[in-house]
Design a protein around this motif. Structure first.
Motif, PDB file in Angstrom:
ATOM      1  N   TYR A  12      16.787 -35.627  58.868  1.00 17.12           N
ATOM      2  CA  TYR A  12      18.105 -35.293  58.325  1.00 17.12           C
ATOM      3  C   TYR A  12      18.930 -36.574  58.202  1.00 17.12           C
ATOM      4  O   TYR A  12      19.168 -37.271  59.176  1.00 17.12           O
ATOM      5  N   VAL A  13      19.379 -36.924  56.990  1.00 19.15           N
ATOM      6  CA  VAL A  13      20.062 -38.193  56.755  1.00 19.15           C
ATOM      7  C   VAL A  13      21.584 -38.070  56.696  1.00 19.15           C
ATOM      8  O   VAL A  13      22.265 -39.072  56.530  1.00 19.15           O
ATOM      9  N   ARG A  14      22.111 -36.875  56.833  1.00 19.59           N
ATOM     10  CA  ARG A  14      23.551 -36.616  56.783  1.00 19.59           C
ATOM     11  C   ARG A  14      24.142 -37.242  55.525  1.00 19.59           C
ATOM     12  O   ARG A  14      23.709 -36.973  54.434  1.00 19.59           O
ATOM     13  N   ASP A  15      25.123 -38.117  55.654  1.00 19.64           N
ATOM     14  CA  ASP A  15      25.778 -38.714  54.480  1.00 19.64           C
ATOM     15  C   ASP A  15      25.336 -40.159  54.250  1.00 19.64           C
ATOM     16  O   ASP A  15      26.065 -40.963  53.706  1.00 19.64           O
ATOM     17  N   VAL A  27      17.480 -30.062  45.334  1.00 18.81           N
ATOM     18  CA  VAL A  27      16.270 -29.298  45.070  1.00 18.81           C
ATOM     19  C   VAL A  27      15.947 -28.521  46.341  1.00 18.81           C
ATOM     20  O   VAL A  27      15.969 -29.065  47.440  1.00 18.81           O
ATOM     21  N   LEU A  28      15.698 -27.248  46.164  1.00 20.83           N
ATOM     22  CA  LEU A  28      15.372 -26.375  47.277  1.00 20.83           C
ATOM     23  C   LEU A  28      13.868 -26.373  47.501  1.00 20.83           C
ATOM     24  O   LEU A  28      13.090 -26.210  46.559  1.00 20.83           O
ATOM     25  N   LEU A  29      13.448 -26.583  48.734  1.00 21.49           N
ATOM     26  CA  LEU A  29      12.040 -26.529  49.125  1.00 21.49           C
ATOM     27  C   LEU A  29      11.879 -25.289  50.011  1.00 21.49           C
ATOM     28  O   LEU A  29      11.968 -25.368  51.230  1.00 21.49           O
ATOM     29  N   HIS A  63      21.970 -28.665  39.512  1.00 11.36           N
ATOM     30  CA  HIS A  63      22.863 -29.814  39.616  1.00 11.36           C
ATOM     31  C   HIS A  63      24.074 -29.443  40.452  1.00 11.36           C
ATOM     32  O   HIS A  63      24.545 -28.319  40.430  1.00 11.36           O
ATOM     33  N   CYS A  64      24.609 -30.444  41.176  1.00 10.88           N
ATOM     34  CA  CYS A  64      25.814 -30.233  41.978  1.00 10.88           C
ATOM     35  C   CYS A  64      27.041 -30.518  41.112  1.00 10.88           C
ATOM     36  O   CYS A  64      27.043 -31.464  40.336  1.00 10.88           O
ATOM     37  N   ASN A  89      19.499 -39.400  38.995  1.00  9.64           N
ATOM     38  CA  ASN A  89      20.247 -38.559  39.924  1.00  9.64           C
ATOM     39  C   ASN A  89      19.890 -38.887  41.359  1.00  9.64           C
ATOM     40  O   ASN A  89      18.771 -39.295  41.647  1.00  9.64           O
ATOM     41  N   LEU A  90      20.851 -38.706  42.248  1.00 13.11           N
ATOM     42  CA  LEU A  90      20.581 -38.750  43.672  1.00 13.11           C
ATOM     43  C   LEU A  90      20.168 -37.339  44.063  1.00 13.11           C
ATOM     44  O   LEU A  90      20.990 -36.432  44.080  1.00 13.11           O
ATOM     45  N   VAL A  91      18.882 -37.146  44.318  1.00 15.61           N
ATOM     46  CA  VAL A  91      18.346 -35.817  44.578  1.00 15.61           C
ATOM     47  C   VAL A  91      18.218 -35.601  46.078  1.00 15.61           C
ATOM     48  O   VAL A  91      17.586 -36.404  46.769  1.00 15.61           O
ATOM     49  N   THR A  92      18.825 -34.537  46.562  1.00 14.67           N
ATOM     50  CA  THR A  92      18.761 -34.189  47.975  1.00 14.67           C
ATOM     51  C   THR A  92      17.854 -32.985  48.150  1.00 14.67           C
ATOM     52  O   THR A  92      18.144 -31.913  47.633  1.00 14.67           O
TER      53      THR A  92
END
Length: 147
Positions: A12-15, A27-29, A63-64, A89-92
């Motif tokens: 978990y990288v937080r912010d 993206v949901l896994l 997209h956010c 994009n910065l994909v989380t």
């Protein structure tokens, strides 16, 4: 499943990347237990979806909005038409655990099929490949593919 949840907390990288000014995407896994093993739930995009990814296998996600601060909020109502090929994009990734009683009801205009793949599949070298990709802005990156 508890073991997987515990191990995922290590990543978990937080912010950590919040200073980047790239457009945000999530993206949901979705993981589901089948036969005592974790599987990844994936979709096949409908042939009616506009764009070049008709019939592509994809992760649920979307997209956010620019004003979205909570990275998980786009996944509360995930769409299944995330453009995975967009390199700017910065994909989380957001890992979700799906109850085995969950009944999938995809929108047929967006999704033609829903299927699961055992997680072990993604660690077998014969199923995995990478290749170099140069973006339109000249940035060189690696594309990761599974066959």
């Amino acid at each position: 499943m508890e073991n997987a949840q515990h191990r995922l907390r290590e990543f978990y990288v937080r912010d950590k990347f919040s200073c980047l000014t790239l457009p945000r995407a999530t993206v949901l896994l979705p993981l589901v237990v089948r036969g005592g093993r974790l599987h990844l739930l994936l979709t096949v995009r409908s042939m009616q979806v506009p764009g070049g990814l008709r019939g592509a296998r994809s992760f649920p996600g979307n997209h956010c909005a620019a004003e979205t601060r909570d990275v998980c909020s786009p996944c509360r109502k995930p769409k299944t038409n995330f453009e995975a090929g967009q390199m700017s994009n910065l994909v989380t990734p957001v890992v979700g655990f799906v109850e085995d009683t969950f009944q999938v009801t995809p929108n047929p205009d967006e999704v033609s099929e829903v299927f699961v793949v055992p997680l072990e599949y993604f660690v077998k070298p014969l199923n995995y490949n990478t290749f170099a990709y140069k973006t339109s802005s000249g940035y060189l990156t690696q594309i990761h593919c599974f066959t």
